[in-house]
Design a protein around this motif. Structure first.
Motif: not given
Length: 384
Positions: A18-21, A233-234, A275-280
């Motif tokens: 994922v871009p940014g992860c 994911g993608e 860690t992956m800067n991916m909000p839920i």
């Protein structure tokens, strides 16, 4: 047939695309340790040939993780497989995951080959990987859109070549549950050596059906689910690990087991998100902030009386401390009384009614009424 379903986590490979992860090696190790503690059976640690950093991360994870299978992804390319084998050398339980596109879309427009060439390349890739590791998984990319008869030929050939796991990816998230389940069933019934390998699902969420498709696959004979923490994911993401695990745990009709320590789900969900800067998203199933929150007065009253009225999962099962009763203009007296009691305050009937009327005025002004707001309200009631 075994009722054990193996959980193959690809957060560090498919999720990281994922871009940014993008993660560095230390971050990957941190998540890998947590995944091992969670109880996943296989960690797909990366795509070793893709970059020196990914090679290093897979190699470091292979050195440190001892109780979980460590997997490296490759294409059906000799150099890919050789590099993955080198990265996985230190692993106690190494697995090479190799494969090739099998749909006519991929064969003719991406690979620009014919069906026989693809079958041969896939089979030869498995034979080569088998020289390095015993545990070889083959993926038939875009299997969701692959003709079943041809797919069965490919799967039979790669199992004969030594594949221990055969992955049937719905790479584009195209399938619906009935279609995907029927595909797995077709393979069970038409691949003569299918009993020599575990069938794996790998579903994407482009139409919002990754979890449903994975469970349909398991119901029809698959015994491994490939998934990611928080469903990352993608594009629209992968099958959500926490969703398939809890669905199987809560539904006796599925009658399957995993090795996941579900009480650690919330903790690793937050670790991956941070860690992956991916909000839920707040309304994400199982791990969203609102998954165990109630703001409607009718629901709040029911949950306060008996949690099972509106919650099919005990929050503690996934590592959440307790349900949340959120005070809004839609809340009723039961919720207000519950929250006041949590502050250690007891009101008689008249004071509670007076507090409720003042609460409604406050709730119309504020989006949510927090504890500090309640304390101010109670001071006003006492003075009155």
């Amino acid at each position: 047939m075994s009722d054990k379903v193996y959980i193959f986590d690809t957060t560090l490979r498919d999720g990281e695309q994922v871009p940014g992860c993008r993660l560095d090696t230390e971050q990957k190790l941190l998540i890998a340790r947590a995944l091992e503690g969670l109880g996943v059976d296989i960690i797909e640690a990366g795509f070793p040939i893709s970059s020196p950093g990914d090679f290093e991360a897979v190699n470091r994870i292979a050195k440190e993780i001892r109780n979980t299978t460590v997997c490296g992804l490759t294409r059906a390319v000799k150099k890919d497989i050789e590099v993955a084998a080198e990265a996985l050398k230190p692993a106690t339980k190494p697995r090479i995951h190799t494969g090739i596109g099998t749909s006519d879309q991929h064969i003719f427009t991406k690979l620009r080959l014919d069906r026989e060439q693809v079958l041969e390349r896939g089979t030869e890739a498995v034979k080569l990987a088998k020289k390095y590791v015993e545990d070889v998984e083959f993926y038939a990319e875009d299997a969701g859109r692959t003709d079943n008869e041809y797919l069965a030929r490919v799967i039979e050939s790669v199992i004969a070549a030594g594949a221990t796991v055969v992955n049937i990816p719905d790479t584009t998230g195209y399938c619906i549950p009935q279609e995907y389940g029927a595909k797995i069933q077709y393979l069970k019934e038409n691949v003569k050596n299918i009993d020599k390998a575990i069938i794996s699902t790998h579903c994407h969420n482009d139409l919002g059906m990754a979890t449903a498709n994975s469970l349909s696959g398991v119901a029809n004979g698959a015994r491994q689910i490939e998934c990611t923490v928080n469903g990352i994911g993608e594009r629209a993401g992968n099958t959500s690990m926490e969703e398939v695990v809890m669905a199987m745990k809560k539904h006796g009709m599925l009658d399957f087991e995993t090795a996941i320590h579900t009480q650690k789900i919330y903790e690793i969900s937050r670790l991956v998100s941070k860690t992956m800067n991916m909000p839920i998203q707040p309304n994400k199933a199982i791990v969203g902030d609102n998954a165990f929150s109630h703001s409607s007065g009718i629901h709040q009253d029911g949950v306060i009386k008996n949690r099972d009225n509106y919650e099919i999962i005990d929050p503690a099962e996934v590592g959440v401390s307790e349900s949340s009763i959120v005070l809004t203009a839609r809340s009723g007296r039961a919720a207000l009384f519950y929250r006041i009691q949590k502050l250690g305050v007891t009101l008689d009937h008249d004071d509670l009614e007076r507090a409720y009327q003042e609460f409604l005025k406050m709730a119309d002004r504020l989006q949510t009424v927090e504890d500090q707001d309640l304390k101010e309200l109670l001071q006003f009631v006492k003075v009155a």
